[in-house]
Scaffold this active site. Structure first.
Site, PDB file in Angstrom:
ATOM      1  N   THR A  31       0.849  -1.051   0.114  1.00 27.88           N
ATOM      2  CA  THR A  31       0.005  -0.048  -0.046  1.00 27.88           C
ATOM      3  C   THR A  31       0.887   1.220   0.015  1.00 27.88           C
ATOM      4  OG1 THR A  31      -1.802  -1.121   1.222  1.00 27.88           O
ATOM      5  CG2 THR A  31      -1.696   1.172   1.469  1.00 27.88           C
ATOM      6  N   GLY A  32       0.463   2.219  -0.651  1.00 24.81           N
ATOM      7  CA  GLY A  32       1.056   3.646  -0.542  1.00 24.81           C
ATOM      8  C   GLY A  32       1.640   3.836  -2.022  1.00 24.81           C
ATOM      9  N   SER A  33       2.121   5.275  -1.988  1.00 30.71           N
ATOM     10  CA  SER A  33       2.307   5.838  -3.279  1.00 30.71           C
ATOM     11  C   SER A  33       3.570   5.248  -4.079  1.00 30.71           C
ATOM     12  CB  SER A  33       2.768   7.352  -3.106  1.00 30.71           C
ATOM     13  OG  SER A  33       3.716   7.763  -2.004  1.00 30.71           O
ATOM     14  N   THR A  34       4.493   4.644  -3.308  1.00 29.51           N
ATOM     15  CA  THR A  34       5.537   4.049  -3.940  1.00 29.51           C
ATOM     16  C   THR A  34       5.164   2.552  -4.846  1.00 29.51           C
ATOM     17  OG1 THR A  34       6.832   5.091  -2.135  1.00 29.51           O
ATOM     18  CG2 THR A  34       8.113   3.495  -3.762  1.00 29.51           C
ATOM     19  N   ASP A  88       6.361  -3.629  -0.852  1.00 34.55           N
ATOM     20  CA  ASP A  88       5.659  -2.744   0.033  1.00 34.55           C
ATOM     21  C   ASP A  88       6.644  -1.702   0.185  1.00 34.55           C
ATOM     22  OD1 ASP A  88       3.680  -1.670   1.356  1.00 34.55           O
ATOM     23  OD2 ASP A  88       3.278  -3.509   2.570  1.00 34.55           O
ATOM     24  N   ALA A  90       7.422   1.871   2.843  1.00 35.32           N
ATOM     25  CA  ALA A  90       7.888   1.931   4.441  1.00 35.32           C
ATOM     26  C   ALA A  90       7.764   3.361   4.631  1.00 35.32           C
ATOM     27  CB  ALA A  90       8.976   1.286   4.693  1.00 35.32           C
ATOM     28  N   GLY A 102       2.450   2.010   8.223  1.00 36.93           N
ATOM     29  CA  GLY A 102       1.277   2.324   8.684  1.00 36.93           C
ATOM     30  C   GLY A 102       0.928   3.860   8.423  1.00 36.93           C
ATOM     31  N   GLU A 110      -0.741  -5.415   5.966  1.00 35.37           N
ATOM     32  CA  GLU A 110       0.583  -5.490   5.464  1.00 35.37           C
ATOM     33  C   GLU A 110       1.686  -6.312   6.260  1.00 35.37           C
ATOM     34  OE1 GLU A 110       1.009  -1.046   3.399  1.00 35.37           O
ATOM     35  OE2 GLU A 110       1.338  -1.278   5.650  1.00 35.37           O
TER      36      GLU A 110
END
Ligand SMILES: O=C(CO)[C@H](O)[C@H](O)COP(=O)(O)O
Length: 235
Positions: A31-34, A88, A90, A102, A110
């Site tokens: 999850t996330g933009s990267t 993922d 960080a 998080g 995750e």
């Protein structure tokens, strides 16, 4: 560092991770933009026929939406007996490869997916590398709503300063994909012993999971930009 440079680093490192995915594998989708760039590039490799027979396990609603958008077939933990690789992001990475995650409030799923993977590849831009965890980023703790107040008190007893994470363009708190709350915890001197703190926090009744990922990461890929040129290195 400009926003453009950060975006470039995220794109490069996401692509580098996507290039490591092999045909016939089960892939944990972070999850996330990267990680969003990694998901996009995995999808592009599938469309080009470079990759075949991939199945993704999403770590969040966001990851599942992106996987569908980019044509990655999804599966679940009930249907597979392994995860070959997880990719993922960080929020912080220390020299021992311990992580804080998080920032997107998805650390519970995750941690389940990333820790089950044969290989967990972390994708970050160079701003995420720190000497000590918790000095720059607050530690996210997912909490069952009715336990919010006693959990906050317990965290204060451990020397932390808890804050309930509030929504942006939404009245009230952030609600996780599991329907819980997130408490962000400041430790004034950073986190001395991530392994101990991870266990101590998870032992507080009402805490579902915290964002310390200890001895979980196998490979850290770091996106950098030097003299306008993007590159990726492994640490
Ligand atoms: O842990 C996460 C979500 O819960 C993300 O992986 C972390 O916040 C990094 O996100 P980004 O790549 O957008 O910086």
């Amino acid at each position: 560092m400009s926003d453009d440079a950060v975006t470039l680093m995220k794109q490069q490192v996401g692509k580098a991770a996507a290039d490591r995915v092999q045909s016939g594998t089960i892939v944990g989708l972070g999850t996330g933009s990267t990680t969003a760039y990694a998901i996009q590039y995995i999808g592009e490799r599938l469309q080009k026929g470079e990759l075949k027979d991939i199945k993704g396990i999403p770590t969040s609603f966001q990851a599942s939406v992106l996987a569908k958008k980019y044509g990655i077939p999804l599966t679940s933990l009930d249907e597979v007996d392994r995860i070959d690789v997880a990719i993922d992001g960080a929020d912080e990475v220390d020299p021992q490869k311990q992580l804080i995650k998080g920032g997107g409030a998805a650390h519970t799923r995750e941690k389940i997916v990333d820790s089950l993977a044969e290989q967990f590849i972390v994708v970050v831009d160079s701003s995420k590398l720190v000497d000590k965890l918790g000095l720059g980023f607050l530690l996210p703790v997912e909490v069952i709503p009715m336990a919010m107040t006693p959990v906050m008190r317990a965290i204060e007893g451990l020397g932390g300063e808890p804050t309930l994470r509030m929504g942006v363009k939404k009245a009230g708190p952030v609600v996780t994909d599991e329907g819980n709350l997130v408490i962000d915890v400041k430790f004034a001197n950073g986190i001395e012993n991530p392994a101990d703190l991870e266990k101590t926090l998870n032992n507080i009744p009402g805490v579902l999971e915290n964002g310390l990922f200890v001895d979980t990461a196998d490979v850290i890929l770091v996106g950098e930009v030097k003299d306008g040129q993007p590159s990726v290195r492994e640490v």
